[in-house]
Design a protein around this motif. Structure first.
Motif, PDB file in Angstrom:
ATOM      1  N   GLN A   7       0.883  -1.209   0.497  1.00 13.96           N
ATOM      2  CA  GLN A   7      -0.189  -0.177   0.455  1.00 13.96           C
ATOM      3  C   GLN A   7       0.998   0.814   0.007  1.00 13.96           C
ATOM      4  O   GLN A   7       1.285   1.179   1.000  1.00 13.96           O
ATOM      5  N   PRO A   8       0.651   2.268  -0.640  1.00 13.53           N
ATOM      6  CA  PRO A   8       1.803   2.933  -1.383  1.00 13.53           C
ATOM      7  C   PRO A   8       0.761   4.338   0.430  1.00 13.53           C
ATOM      8  O   PRO A   8       0.084   4.378   0.979  1.00 13.53           O
ATOM      9  N   PRO A   9       2.662   4.449   0.442  1.00 18.85           N
ATOM     10  CA  PRO A   9       2.851   5.556   1.926  1.00 18.85           C
ATOM     11  C   PRO A   9       1.441   6.860   1.487  1.00 18.85           C
ATOM     12  O   PRO A   9       2.458   7.734   0.377  1.00 18.85           O
ATOM     13  N   GLY A  10       0.810   6.806   2.528  1.00 21.14           N
ATOM     14  CA  GLY A  10      -0.080   8.776   2.493  1.00 21.14           C
ATOM     15  C   GLY A  10      -1.382   8.816   3.373  1.00 21.14           C
ATOM     16  O   GLY A  10      -1.562   7.714   3.810  1.00 21.14           O
ATOM     17  N   LEU A  11      -2.276   9.082   2.699  1.00 17.12           N
ATOM     18  CA  LEU A  11      -3.283   9.634   3.537  1.00 17.12           C
ATOM     19  C   LEU A  11      -4.518   8.628   2.707  1.00 17.12           C
ATOM     20  O   LEU A  11      -4.674   9.131   1.783  1.00 17.12           O
ATOM     21  N   TYR A  12      -5.138   8.135   3.676  1.00 17.28           N
ATOM     22  CA  TYR A  12      -6.782   7.310   3.519  1.00 17.28           C
ATOM     23  C   TYR A  12      -6.998   7.846   4.053  1.00 17.28           C
ATOM     24  O   TYR A  12      -6.965   8.889   4.976  1.00 17.28           O
ATOM     25  N   TRP A  13      -8.555   7.238   3.957  1.00 19.19           N
ATOM     26  CA  TRP A  13     -10.157   8.041   4.965  1.00 19.19           C
ATOM     27  C   TRP A  13     -10.885   7.043   5.263  1.00 19.19           C
ATOM     28  O   TRP A  13     -11.253   5.698   3.889  1.00 19.19           O
ATOM     29  N   TYR A  14     -12.157   7.144   6.373  1.00 21.14           N
ATOM     30  CA  TYR A  14     -12.919   6.007   6.027  1.00 21.14           C
ATOM     31  C   TYR A  14     -14.546   6.926   6.745  1.00 21.14           C
ATOM     32  O   TYR A  14     -14.175   7.977   6.943  1.00 21.14           O
ATOM     33  N   HIS A  15     -14.669   6.691   5.962  1.00 19.61           N
ATOM     34  CA  HIS A  15     -16.538   7.441   5.772  1.00 19.61           C
ATOM     35  C   HIS A  15     -17.520   5.960   5.402  1.00 19.61           C
ATOM     36  O   HIS A  15     -17.109   5.005   5.083  1.00 19.61           O
ATOM     37  N   PRO A  16     -19.026   5.909   6.063  1.00 18.54           N
ATOM     38  CA  PRO A  16     -19.832   5.235   5.684  1.00 18.54           C
ATOM     39  C   PRO A  16     -20.541   5.504   4.095  1.00 18.54           C
ATOM     40  O   PRO A  16     -19.968   6.604   3.211  1.00 18.54           O
ATOM     41  N   HIS A  17     -20.879   4.428   3.824  1.00 16.09           N
ATOM     42  CA  HIS A  17     -21.662   4.055   1.980  1.00 16.09           C
ATOM     43  C   HIS A  17     -22.356   3.135   2.627  1.00 16.09           C
ATOM     44  O   HIS A  17     -22.370   2.161   1.663  1.00 16.09           O
ATOM     45  N   ILE A  18     -24.013   4.015   3.163  1.00 18.85           N
ATOM     46  CA  ILE A  18     -25.361   3.791   2.788  1.00 18.85           C
ATOM     47  C   ILE A  18     -25.730   3.632   1.635  1.00 18.85           C
ATOM     48  O   ILE A  18     -26.150   5.217   1.860  1.00 18.85           O
ATOM     49  N   HIS A  19     -26.093   3.701   0.418  1.00 21.97           N
ATOM     50  CA  HIS A  19     -26.258   3.536  -0.185  1.00 21.97           C
ATOM     51  C   HIS A  19     -27.615   4.377   0.067  1.00 21.97           C
ATOM     52  O   HIS A  19     -29.147   3.800   0.605  1.00 21.97           O
ATOM     53  N   GLU A  42       0.216  10.716 -16.215  1.00 25.45           N
ATOM     54  CA  GLU A  42       0.799  10.664 -14.801  1.00 25.45           C
ATOM     55  C   GLU A  42       1.881   9.949 -14.013  1.00 25.45           C
ATOM     56  O   GLU A  42       1.650   9.030 -14.232  1.00 25.45           O
ATOM     57  N   PRO A  43       3.252  10.217 -13.734  1.00 35.41           N
ATOM     58  CA  PRO A  43       3.595   9.055 -13.366  1.00 35.41           C
ATOM     59  C   PRO A  43       3.130   8.742 -11.911  1.00 35.41           C
ATOM     60  O   PRO A  43       4.310   8.648 -11.234  1.00 35.41           O
ATOM     61  N   PHE A  44       2.043   8.625 -11.614  1.00 31.96           N
ATOM     62  CA  PHE A  44       1.744   8.324 -10.343  1.00 31.96           C
ATOM     63  C   PHE A  44       0.078   8.002 -10.183  1.00 31.96           C
ATOM     64  O   PHE A  44      -0.290   7.794 -11.549  1.00 31.96           O
ATOM     65  N   LEU A  45      -0.252   7.407  -9.043  1.00 32.53           N
ATOM     66  CA  LEU A  45      -1.809   6.687  -9.163  1.00 32.53           C
ATOM     67  C   LEU A  45      -2.860   8.039  -8.303  1.00 32.53           C
ATOM     68  O   LEU A  45      -2.769   8.957  -7.858  1.00 32.53           O
ATOM     69  N   ARG A  46      -3.776   7.749  -8.601  1.00 33.13           N
ATOM     70  CA  ARG A  46      -5.569   8.028  -8.097  1.00 33.13           C
ATOM     71  C   ARG A  46      -6.150   7.034  -8.055  1.00 33.13           C
ATOM     72  O   ARG A  46      -6.626   6.289  -8.473  1.00 33.13           O
ATOM     73  N   ASP A  47      -7.001   7.751  -7.245  1.00 32.48           N
ATOM     74  CA  ASP A  47      -8.469   6.487  -6.394  1.00 32.48           C
ATOM     75  C   ASP A  47      -9.649   7.780  -6.954  1.00 32.48           C
ATOM     76  O   ASP A  47     -10.701   7.221  -6.665  1.00 32.48           O
ATOM     77  N   THR A  48      -9.441   8.952  -7.457  1.00 33.76           N
ATOM     78  CA  THR A  48     -10.761  10.044  -7.599  1.00 33.76           C
ATOM     79  C   THR A  48     -10.458  11.244  -8.961  1.00 33.76           C
ATOM     80  O   THR A  48      -8.671  11.606  -8.492  1.00 33.76           O
ATOM     81  N   VAL A  49     -10.728  11.190  -9.533  1.00 32.82           N
ATOM     82  CA  VAL A  49     -10.689  12.339 -10.521  1.00 32.82           C
ATOM     83  C   VAL A  49     -12.103  12.703 -10.853  1.00 32.82           C
ATOM     84  O   VAL A  49     -12.686  12.396 -11.172  1.00 32.82           O
ATOM     85  N   ASN A  50     -10.726  14.445 -11.529  1.00 28.90           N
ATOM     86  CA  ASN A  50     -12.016  15.316 -11.606  1.00 28.90           C
ATOM     87  C   ASN A  50     -12.556  15.117 -12.760  1.00 28.90           C
ATOM     88  O   ASN A  50     -12.010  14.722 -14.432  1.00 28.90           O
ATOM     89  N   VAL A  91       3.695  16.416  -2.963  1.00 29.82           N
ATOM     90  CA  VAL A  91       4.261  14.861  -3.188  1.00 29.82           C
ATOM     91  C   VAL A  91       3.322  14.263  -2.975  1.00 29.82           C
ATOM     92  O   VAL A  91       4.145  13.226  -3.436  1.00 29.82           O
ATOM     93  N   ALA A  92       1.854  14.455  -3.146  1.00 30.19           N
ATOM     94  CA  ALA A  92       1.402  13.070  -3.396  1.00 30.19           C
ATOM     95  C   ALA A  92       0.098  13.525  -3.108  1.00 30.19           C
ATOM     96  O   ALA A  92      -0.517  14.522  -2.446  1.00 30.19           O
ATOM     97  N   LEU A  93      -0.234  12.563  -4.064  1.00 28.36           N
ATOM     98  CA  LEU A  93      -2.140  12.613  -4.272  1.00 28.36           C
ATOM     99  C   LEU A  93      -3.020  11.370  -4.272  1.00 28.36           C
ATOM    100  O   LEU A  93      -2.510  10.110  -4.171  1.00 28.36           O
ATOM    101  N   ASP A  94      -3.742  11.442  -3.791  1.00 32.53           N
ATOM    102  CA  ASP A  94      -4.835   9.932  -2.958  1.00 32.53           C
ATOM    103  C   ASP A  94      -4.289   8.936  -2.873  1.00 32.53           C
ATOM    104  O   ASP A  94      -4.117   8.204  -2.686  1.00 32.53           O
ATOM    105  N   GLY A  95      -3.096   9.542  -2.059  1.00 33.34           N
ATOM    106  CA  GLY A  95      -2.143   8.776  -1.129  1.00 33.34           C
ATOM    107  C   GLY A  95      -0.991   7.724  -1.705  1.00 33.34           C
ATOM    108  O   GLY A  95       0.159   6.706  -1.047  1.00 33.34           O
ATOM    109  N   VAL A  96      -0.788   8.385  -2.766  1.00 31.04           N
ATOM    110  CA  VAL A  96       0.709   8.128  -3.580  1.00 31.04           C
ATOM    111  C   VAL A  96       1.200   8.700  -4.278  1.00 31.04           C
ATOM    112  O   VAL A  96       1.165  10.054  -4.485  1.00 31.04           O
ATOM    113  N   PRO A  97       2.458   8.921  -3.327  1.00 33.55           N
ATOM    114  CA  PRO A  97       3.463   9.680  -3.718  1.00 33.55           C
ATOM    115  C   PRO A  97       3.591   9.547  -5.320  1.00 33.55           C
ATOM    116  O   PRO A  97       3.522   9.040  -5.798  1.00 33.55           O
TER     117      PRO A  97
END
Ligand SMILES: [Cu+2]
Length: 516
Positions: free
Chosen positions: A117-129, A451-459, A264-270
């Motif tokens: 898992q790349p080192p960085g910032l992630y998060w938790y939240h509820p996901h009740i449709h 991009e030379p890095f990865l995302r998990d969310t994109v506009n 230095v990092a986006l979406d938890g990925v350096p």
């Protein structure tokens, strides 16, 4: 997790740990085992569900241990660990069948943080449709740090770090006129979600108020929170946009002058994650952050006596979007005796190993798919009628997500990668997110970015009347990790849209499963 009626009459949701900390930041290292017990103390404060419904749910849940799905309700909840590559199964990161009812026995989440898992910032939240907006807007979200960013980028070694969680909430002063320091605007329009509509000026009433680490910065005067730093100190700021619908466009200004931020990092990925360049620091003077996304950047504090602010500049969300105007978030004050942030990154650290798999950009995709975001009025002749939100595989009929359906919209194979072209056929921004994996942004609006890095969310940019083609992005989805196997969701991370149906189901088959 509990909820409460705030003094302003709104319902707030919050996580609290055994020591009374609100929405604690979870700090974990790759390889760590997380055991998290979620106790649901939610009450139906707004009386949306009947007592009979609640009893039925309770008994269903008692039989199933929380893993059998059922009807989603205002007082049921669960957790999604945004950005982690862990299996989409109950007790780990499933949001389709996992339902923790109010008053039920604590529900146990138990999983290991992947070694890769790349080192960085992630998060938790509820996901009740259907109820995610209500719970997240009310405050239910928290940061998760996978430690070791100083192993990926030497530039951050020895820096003090701070975590900022920016949330949105319903306006505290919805009837107040804009501040007298703002230009006078025509009367505010309301969009179809009932929020202040984008007026394109950068001013006026926002759709939602923002808060930074639970300090509200309400319309119309936006009294900023306070951040103290030692004079001209360099720090790593790790910022999560946990808003339900608000886009951020962060900047640090001294007086009126935007300062350089070292991303230095986006979406938890350096940013150096492709391994092709070391210690990448991209210098920018503002950072767009869609709901759900994260940015981590080096910032240098002001000298003593220089007025400084962390602000969000306006975001043009499109003619159908919400109003996200310019506003302050926090005042940055230089002080010789600034309280020290709790955490400091190591001065020296063993460099992160090479990723086990080849760089995603170098892998040939098994296929290309085309998906699109769209919206439809339930009554096309009535602009005030409710809107349905869709994400559709091109060629299929648009259908709002149905949690009871269970039929995947897309079937993919573990071990492969795929290119997805994601279009926006609506007049407002959408933020694409998929669970369990990161992707590589290849093209933005038809232009290669690689991009030379990865995302998990994109506009995805919005459609204008002048456009010759639908606005789009092309991304490379990575189904190579064994944890990518399973059935899970992709959706718009504007939670009003997600709750309104803008979500689809993907089933990733194990490499050994036969083709059907
Ligand atoms: Cu959306």
């Amino acid at each position: 997790m509990y909820n409460d009626r705030a003094p302003d009459g709104s319902t707030r949701y919050c996580y609290v740990d055994g020591n009374g900390n609100e929405s604690p930041t979870l700090r974990l290292k790759p390889g760590d085992l997380l055991i998290l017990k979620l106790k649901n103390d939610l009450a139906d404060i707004d009386k949306r569900a009947s007592v009979a419904q609640a009893r039925t749910r309770m008994s269903m849940q008692a039989q199933s241990g929380g893993c059998a799905g059922g009807s989603m309700a205002v007082t049921s909840t669960n957790l999604h660990f945004h950005g982690l590559t862990i299996p989409a199964v109950c007790h780990q990161d499933d949001v389709l069948k996992t339902l923790v009812g109010a008053g039920a026995a604590p529900f146990e989440y138990r999983f290991r943080i992947p070694e890769n898992q790349p080192p960085g910032l992630y998060w938790y939240h509820p996901h009740i449709h259907g109820f995610t907006t209500t719970q997240v807007l009310g405050g239910a979200s928290g940061a998760m740090i996978i430690e070791g960013i100083e192993r990926a980028n030497r530039e951050v070694r020895g820096l003090r770090e701070r975590v900022f969680v920016i949330r949105d909430q319903d306006l505290l002063n919805p009837n107040a006129p804009p501040s007298k320091f703002e230009p006078v605007l025509p009367k505010m329009l309301i969009d179809r979600d009932g929020d202040a509509a984008n007026n394109g000026t950068g001013f006026g009433k926002p759709a939602k108020d923002l808060s930074i680490n639970f300090v509200a910065v309400p319309y119309p005067d936006y009294p900023p929170a306070l951040i103290q730093m030692n004079p001209e100190e360099r720090q790593l700021w790790r910022v999560l946009n946990a808003s339900a619908v608000t886009y951020l466009n962060l900047a640090v200004v001294f007086g009126r002058t935007p300062q350089r931020l070292g991303l230095v990092a986006l979406d938890g990925v350096p940013l150096s994650y492709s391994g092709k360049r070391d210690d990448v620091v991209e210098t920018v003077n503002h950072l767009g952050v869609p709901p759900g996304a994260r940015v981590e950047f080096i910032v240098q504090g002001p000298p003593v006596g220089v007025p400084a602010l962390l602000v969000t500049r306006t975001v043009d969300t499109g003619p159908g979007g919400e109003n996200d105007p310019n506003r302050a978030l926090a005042r940055i004050e230089a002080a010789e005796v600034a309280p020290e942030p709790r955490s400091k990154l190591a001065d020296s650290a063993e460099p992160l190993g090479e990723p086990a798999l080849p760089w995603l950009g170098d892998v040939t995709p098994a296929r290309t798919r085309r998906l699109y975001f769209s919206e439809k009025l339930t009554d096309p002749n009535n602009p005030a009628s409710a809107v349905e939100f869709y994400i559709t595989v091109d060629g299929e009929a648009p259908v709002a997500f149905d949690p009871q359906c269970g039929m995947p919209n897309i079937v993919a194979k573990q071990g492969t990668v795929e290119d997805w072209i994601i279009e926006n056929r609506s007049k407002e921004l959408h933020a694409f997110h998929i669970h369990q994996l990161h992707f590589l942004l290849l093209d933005y609006q038809g232009l290669p970015v690689n991009e030379p890095f990865l995302r998990d969310t994109v506009n995805i940019p919005y459609l204008t009347d002048r456009a010759l083609n639908y606005p789009s992005v092309r991304v490379r989805m990575d189904f190579r990790d064994p944890s990518a196997v399973g059935t899970y969701v992709y959706h718009c991370h504007l939670l009003e849209h997600e709750d309104g149906g803008m979500m689809g189901l993907i089933r990733v088959e194990a490499a050994s499963e036969s083709n059907k």
